[in-house]
Design a protein around this motif. Structure first.
Motif, mmCIF file in Angstrom:
data_model
loop_
_atom_site.group_PDB
_atom_site.id
_atom_site.type_symbol
_atom_site.label_atom_id
_atom_site.label_comp_id
_atom_site.label_asym_id
_atom_site.label_seq_id
_atom_site.Cartn_x
_atom_site.Cartn_y
_atom_site.Cartn_z
ATOM 1 N N TYR A 167 0.897 -1.223 -0.346
ATOM 2 C CA TYR A 167 -0.327 0.161 -0.534
ATOM 3 C C TYR A 167 0.558 1.054 -0.010
ATOM 4 C CZ TYR A 167 -3.530 3.221 1.463
ATOM 5 O OH TYR A 167 -4.602 4.734 1.344
ATOM 6 N N LYS A 168 1.500 1.714 0.842
ATOM 7 C CA LYS A 168 2.904 2.356 0.895
ATOM 8 C C LYS A 168 3.718 2.720 -0.742
ATOM 9 C CE LYS A 168 4.883 2.116 5.940
ATOM 10 N NZ LYS A 168 5.049 2.095 6.259
ATOM 11 N N ASN A 169 3.676 1.940 -1.452
ATOM 12 C CA ASN A 169 4.162 1.792 -2.426
ATOM 13 C C ASN A 169 3.786 1.857 -3.890
ATOM 14 O OD1 ASN A 169 7.162 1.742 -1.724
ATOM 15 N ND2 ASN A 169 6.580 -0.783 -1.869
ATOM 16 N N SER A 170 1.982 1.839 -2.874
ATOM 17 C CA SER A 170 1.264 2.419 -4.726
ATOM 18 C C SER A 170 0.837 3.505 -4.328
ATOM 19 C CB SER A 170 0.294 1.283 -4.127
ATOM 20 O OG SER A 170 -1.145 2.001 -3.239
ATOM 21 N N SER A 171 0.128 3.727 -6.131
ATOM 22 C CA SER A 171 0.073 5.074 -6.174
ATOM 23 C C SER A 171 -1.691 5.381 -5.632
ATOM 24 C CB SER A 171 0.173 5.632 -7.550
ATOM 25 O OG SER A 171 -0.722 4.506 -8.431
ATOM 26 N N LEU A 223 -3.583 12.133 6.449
ATOM 27 C CA LEU A 223 -3.026 10.960 5.940
ATOM 28 C C LEU A 223 -4.341 9.907 5.881
ATOM 29 C CD1 LEU A 223 -0.168 10.810 9.025
ATOM 30 C CD2 LEU A 223 -0.221 11.068 7.194
ATOM 31 N N TYR A 224 -3.748 9.075 5.292
ATOM 32 C CA TYR A 224 -4.588 7.636 4.743
ATOM 33 C C TYR A 224 -3.959 6.801 5.272
ATOM 34 C CZ TYR A 224 -5.961 10.294 0.765
ATOM 35 O OH TYR A 224 -6.472 11.307 -0.036
ATOM 36 N N LYS A 225 -5.434 6.500 6.246
ATOM 37 C CA LYS A 225 -4.766 4.292 7.368
ATOM 38 C C LYS A 225 -4.831 3.561 6.587
ATOM 39 C CE LYS A 225 -5.338 3.509 11.688
ATOM 40 N NZ LYS A 225 -6.593 3.556 13.641
ATOM 41 N N LEU A 226 -4.221 2.755 6.562
ATOM 42 C CA LEU A 226 -4.694 1.089 6.462
ATOM 43 C C LEU A 226 -4.548 0.574 7.664
ATOM 44 C CD1 LEU A 226 -5.426 -1.076 4.578
ATOM 45 C CD2 LEU A 226 -2.966 -0.964 4.493
ATOM 46 N N LYS A 227 -5.610 -0.124 8.017
ATOM 47 C CA LYS A 227 -6.146 -0.637 9.181
ATOM 48 C C LYS A 227 -6.101 -2.247 8.907
ATOM 49 C CE LYS A 227 -7.307 -2.247 13.919
ATOM 50 N NZ LYS A 227 -8.308 -2.127 14.990
ATOM 51 N N ILE A 228 -4.762 -3.590 9.018
ATOM 52 C CA ILE A 228 -4.835 -4.685 8.796
ATOM 53 C C ILE A 228 -5.246 -5.652 9.811
ATOM 54 C CG2 ILE A 228 -3.556 -6.969 7.774
ATOM 55 C CD1 ILE A 228 -2.461 -4.300 6.373
ATOM 56 N N GLU A 229 -5.652 -6.130 9.949
ATOM 57 C CA GLU A 229 -6.288 -7.162 10.520
ATOM 58 C C GLU A 229 -6.245 -9.409 9.829
ATOM 59 O OE1 GLU A 229 -10.387 -8.637 13.203
ATOM 60 O OE2 GLU A 229 -9.183 -7.114 14.165
ATOM 61 N N VAL A 230 -5.136 -9.518 10.253
ATOM 62 C CA VAL A 230 -4.848 -11.196 9.583
ATOM 63 C C VAL A 230 -5.396 -12.102 11.032
ATOM 64 C CG1 VAL A 230 -3.442 -12.651 8.587
ATOM 65 C CG2 VAL A 230 -2.953 -10.377 8.575
ATOM 66 N N GLU A 231 -6.263 -12.726 10.813
ATOM 67 C CA GLU A 231 -7.221 -14.064 11.214
ATOM 68 C C GLU A 231 -6.511 -15.343 10.753
ATOM 69 O OE1 GLU A 231 -11.541 -16.338 12.762
ATOM 70 O OE2 GLU A 231 -11.453 -13.640 11.644
ATOM 71 N N ASP A 232 -5.840 -16.390 11.165
ATOM 72 C CA ASP A 232 -6.003 -17.126 11.193
ATOM 73 C C ASP A 232 -7.582 -18.192 11.252
ATOM 74 O OD1 ASP A 232 -5.289 -19.709 10.538
ATOM 75 O OD2 ASP A 232 -3.395 -20.630 12.981
ATOM 76 N N CYS A 245 -1.128 1.170 9.031
ATOM 77 C CA CYS A 245 -0.090 1.521 8.661
ATOM 78 C C CYS A 245 -0.638 3.175 7.513
ATOM 79 C CB CYS A 245 0.924 0.985 7.845
ATOM 80 S SG CYS A 245 -0.069 0.705 5.911
ATOM 81 N N TYR A 246 0.485 3.924 8.231
ATOM 82 C CA TYR A 246 0.165 5.791 7.203
ATOM 83 C C TYR A 246 1.221 5.685 6.057
ATOM 84 C CZ TYR A 246 -1.814 5.664 11.973
ATOM 85 O OH TYR A 246 -2.589 5.318 13.076
ATOM 86 N N LYS A 247 0.227 6.580 5.040
ATOM 87 C CA LYS A 247 0.422 7.180 3.948
ATOM 88 C C LYS A 247 0.345 8.325 3.459
ATOM 89 C CE LYS A 247 0.051 5.614 -1.437
ATOM 90 N NZ LYS A 247 -0.103 4.877 -1.633
#
Length: 132
Positions: free
Chosen positions: A56-60, A110-119, A130-132
């Motif tokens: 996400y940080k590397n995307s435009s 800022l653009y915030k991305l919240k990620i929740e990974v679940e097994d 993370c923020y961009k």
């Protein structure tokens, strides 16, 4: 008379002590194996979350408000861009991990991305922002 060797009592006492100590070592090994597997799983979930953040940080692209879920088995399934990964991994629910992504524009610009990974097998979760 010169005595060489052990008496029957000494041999039996040695065998008794060894039989008492062996189960203790076996339990320690079981715990270590369980902890190693749990640690590896947590690391895989963190790797998925951090890989998505870097994509996400590397995307435009900037997503002001978007919530979605992707399904994957490892971070190797992510494509070279966040857009391609979102399209490709959105519908295949027969995977081990579910990553919930929440994009939001903050008041600070800022653009915030919240990620929740679940097994999905063990029910464990990990969150990362993370923020961009």
């Amino acid at each position: 008379m010169i005595k060489k060797g052990f008496t029957l009592i000494e041999v039996l006492l040695g065998i008794f002590i060894i039989t008492i100590l062996i189960p203790a070592f076996i339990d320690v090994d079981k715990v270590n194996i369980f902890m190693a597997k749990e640690s590896e799983n947590s690391y895989k979930m963190f790797l998925i979350a951090s890989s998505i953040c870097e994509l996400y940080k590397n995307s435009s692209y900037y997503y002001e408000e978007l919530s979605c879920q992707i399904y994957l088995n490892s971070s190797n399934e992510l494509d070279q861009s966040i857009e391609m990964s979102l399209d490709k991994l959105r519908d295949d629910t027969n995977k081990r991990y579910k990553a919930s992504l929440n994009f939001k524009l903050q008041d600070t610009g800022l653009y915030k991305l919240k990620i929740e990974v679940e097994d999905l097998l063990q029910g464990e979760k990990i969150s990362l922002s993370c923020y961009k």
